[in-house]
Scaffold this active site. Structure first.
Site, PDB file in Angstrom:
ATOM      1  N   GLN A 196       0.873  -1.173   0.000  1.00 27.45           N
ATOM      2  CA  GLN A 196       0.000   0.000   0.000  1.00 27.45           C
ATOM      3  C   GLN A 196       0.911   1.225   0.000  1.00 27.45           C
ATOM      4  O   GLN A 196       1.392   1.638   1.054  1.00 27.45           O
ATOM      5  CB  GLN A 196      -0.916  -0.038   1.221  1.00 27.45           C
ATOM      6  N   ALA A 237     -11.852   2.780   3.586  1.00 22.80           N
ATOM      7  CA  ALA A 237     -10.889   1.847   2.983  1.00 22.80           C
ATOM      8  C   ALA A 237      -9.961   2.567   2.001  1.00 22.80           C
ATOM      9  O   ALA A 237     -10.121   3.758   1.730  1.00 22.80           O
ATOM     10  CB  ALA A 237     -11.640   0.721   2.295  1.00 22.80           C
ATOM     11  N   HIS A 238      -9.028   1.818   1.455  1.00 25.68           N
ATOM     12  CA  HIS A 238      -8.033   2.417   0.560  1.00 25.68           C
ATOM     13  C   HIS A 238      -8.653   3.004  -0.703  1.00 25.68           C
ATOM     14  O   HIS A 238      -9.610   2.467  -1.233  1.00 25.68           O
ATOM     15  CB  HIS A 238      -6.901   1.454   0.210  1.00 25.68           C
ATOM     16  N   ASN A 239      -8.090   4.109  -1.141  1.00 25.80           N
ATOM     17  CA  ASN A 239      -8.427   4.753  -2.409  1.00 25.80           C
ATOM     18  C   ASN A 239      -9.792   5.435  -2.414  1.00 25.80           C
ATOM     19  O   ASN A 239     -10.269   5.878  -3.448  1.00 25.80           O
ATOM     20  CB  ASN A 239      -8.383   3.755  -3.582  1.00 25.80           C
TER      21      ASN A 239
END
Lengths: 347, 347, 347
Positions: A196, A237-239
């Protein structure tokens, strides 16, 4: 004790004062207010509470201004005016401790003036901290983090390496910014992590609640836009991208790569699936699972209505056979010569 | 190793002992128990496990007492008796460390006798800490907090300024007490905070789970009444009140200003909207969204029943057109000469 | 800057290289990639983004390999190959600090070689820490904990006494391992705690997200099996078992004593009731409440479909009377001479 004359408050707020001018020392609720306090009234069903209130003064709208003969400030938006008055009586007080001798600040970190760093804080290499930032005890600021002016981080906040925090950002206790996103790829009989390498960017005036978690991006960044407000125990969460001034209530979860527009209101415990786009100005009701993109602003919901346990069991049992029920109705209609055609889109 | 004769345990619990008197050194599950252990049995379907168990003794009800010829204690409520026996064998052990040299206690704080304060704890100005309180490493106690006798705070608990904690309160790791509530007022194109000047009050015997968050009140206090039990990852918003001895399972969220009565049981992941009143003795099933007040004690639920993905998709697709289906049935009824009148209240 | 020739990457991954051999310095998304970057493509609808991308190279499947004339690596599973390439360019970097002078390690703890313990960490009595373990600032490791080689604990992780952690376990910030489970027994007018004397066992290669909580067992252990992946803000109650390589997305809650098989995928915010058994290879959709055991692998779901607020209100209102609707259809069928018999199992 801070004291304002009601007339001074009227001046500051451009409000009309009715009744006697009195000295005010604090804001309070209708129920707890004393004669030296100012309260607010904006719900007609609570008229009895207003009548019973010992409050010396009340912030009230034009519409209700005649319901009481208390000293009062008449304004368009009583709750907004009350918030401003409360801020006058309750400024964020903080005695700067400078940099605690029990904090560890990397030699390469750059700390601006007026900063307060509490005990047991760790500040990593090459961190930049802006003016008047207050970091309460037990926080961890990872390497290469950049923090704008006038931020406040409550105890035990963690910011992972490389994240960017704007000005006037407030993070409540236990918030985690920049943890690794959930990036697992199946490699035969085991999971492999995909690194990540993105960051979290919190723009100016963002606020984040207690124990809320915001994951860093996989490749690009996770971004919380200016003025967005996140309550407690939210998972980003990511993004993900959250638009300007959107407000997310507690326990909301936003799955990976979803983009939420500006000025959205997402009520408590709503869950938004990954890879969706929610346009500006969308309101999501509490507990709703959003599993497809929303292209039109408006209010959306979807949650099973609460009932007594017995009623719920009976209805839920039928729900498990709803498709058959619809087919049975169709057969009845055919038999009755009633033509019915609905296109039932799959969800 | 602590050892009790089974007959001693029988005496302490006012239980009837059947079978041979043996020495017991610990409690254990049916599956893992050895001859020197005592276990419990209260579910008939687990009879096979009882028969296979190597346990030396078992706590059992009158009803099932003849199902085994193991040494046994016969009691009304086997699980309660077992809990009491387990507490005998497993007292909360703690070696007081006094006040760690690596803790920071403000000079104006008042610390009673027998208190243990771990490393990297910060205790603010004018804090009062009662007798025998144990504060594990990394906790933060804000200014003006009052803590009663015999509390235990596990690592990394945060208590914000001015909160009140009763006696025998247990807070698991990462719990946050007194964070700012989510009080945002729209002021044209941005959010304004309304200061959160209330406190959190945790009355005697309250227990709070890991990473649970309890926000302070906006004007008045957020109150958790005596003996209430909160599991992990619960969110309690500002101005909420939880009644005496109510138990909330993990992941529950209670929105702002809601009042929950005494002796309520709220199962996991239930969500309760703001400004509601739930009366005493209400049971809420897991995952239920409670969007209106509950005036009668009883059990309430409401969650979509799980099915195979295919069945669920078909039924959920029909659910999206349920109103039309009901109307089609009405038309069929009319045509058939069947009069039907239901008052369908909106939810 | 790390640099690889595309042909070197092809060699390492057993990939076919098409197009010109170029030097690559980092991975990037389609949108942000520059000529010195490698990206990946595996979704046809994003063809436009591929065409617009400035990426120097792309990882792509045989099927799509002709859609571009960029330098490319042709592989079976582009995302997996990309993950491996990303790991080459982005190794987990960590400069060992040894044992910080501002950490407290009990004299009886055994610390292997290459271990890094950050500032303000506390390590309890008789703890074993394996080789090359990295413990970031502010973590707490309770007495008698055992930690395998090559673990990484991010800031402010808490591990309670006696828990067992395998090799290569990664715990994100704020995770709590081994907190007391929610074990309350009613004793007349109050709750009694049943001591939680089990442990948490995290087997090798387990990963746990930020602010996730895992309770210790009441009598036996809570076990997370090898390779299982838990995202952020998950709650695992006492005595739960999670099978090998199962992956749980954020905000999932698993109630007490439930056993989840191997290779399960549980999507975000799913809730699983207590005392259930979920077999291997089960997929649970987001937001589903699982209230009974699942004996067959497959995909299961159940959540109210989102609609506009108006549609939802109308449909939910009808849902509250679904049992009556089904009965009305039955009456119509009788009247029409249509025999219909369904056995509606209670849920």
């Amino acid at each position: 004790v801070t004291t304002y004359l009601l007339s001074e408050l009227a001046n500051r707020l451009n409000a009309k004062m009715l009744g006697e001018d009195i000295a005010i020392t604090q804001v309070a609720s209708l129920e707890k207010a004393q004669p030296e306090h100012i309260t607010f009234f904006n719900e007609k069903p609570r008229l009895r509470n207003l009548q019973d209130s010992a409050a010396g003064a009340v912030v009230i709208s034009e519409e209700y201004a005649n319901l009481t003969d208390k000293s009062r400030l008449v304004v368009k938006n009583p709750y907004l005016a009350f918030a401003k008055i409360s801020a006058l009586f309750n400024p964020v007080r903080f005695t700067s401790v400078g940099i605690s001798a029990q904090a560890i600040v990397a030699p390469s970190a750059q700390i601006a003036g007026g900063v307060s760093i509490g005990a047991y804080v760790t500040v990593g290499e090459r961190v930049h901290i802006g003016e008047r930032v207050v970091i309460h005890p037990g926080c961890h600021i990872g390497d290469d983090v950049v923090i704008g002016d006038d931020c406040v981080f409550y105890p035990r906040v963690t910011i992972y390496h490389q994240c960017i925090v704007g000005k006037r950002v407030i993070l409540q206790a236990g918030a985690v910014i920049g943890s690794d996103g959930f990036g697992n790829v199946r490699d035969q009989d085991k999971w492999l992590n995909i690194p990540q390498i993105g960051r979290v960017i919190l723009e100016d005036d963002v606020q984040v609640g207690a124990n809320t978690t915001i994951d860093r991006g996989t490749l690009d960044d996770t971004i919380i836009r200016q003025g967005a407000r996140l309550d407690n125990q939210i998972q980003i969460a990511h993004n993900v991208e959250i638009g300007r001034n959107s407000a997310l209530a507690a326990c909301v979860g936003i799955a990976g790569s979803t983009k939420i527009g500006a000025d959205c209101l997402i009520a408590g415990a709503a869950m938004i699936s990954g890879h969706l786009t929610i346009t500006d100005g969308v309101i999501i009701l509490g507990g709703t699972l959003v599993a497809k993109s929303i292209k039109q602003s408006g209010t959306y919901g979807g949650s099973y209505p609460m009932q007594s346990h017995t009623e719920w069991r009976h209805n839920a049992a039928q729900l498990r056979h709803l498709k058959q029920l619809a087919e049975r109705v169709k057969i009845l209609e055919k038999q009755s010569g009633l033509a019915h055609s609905t296109t039932l889109s799959e969800i």
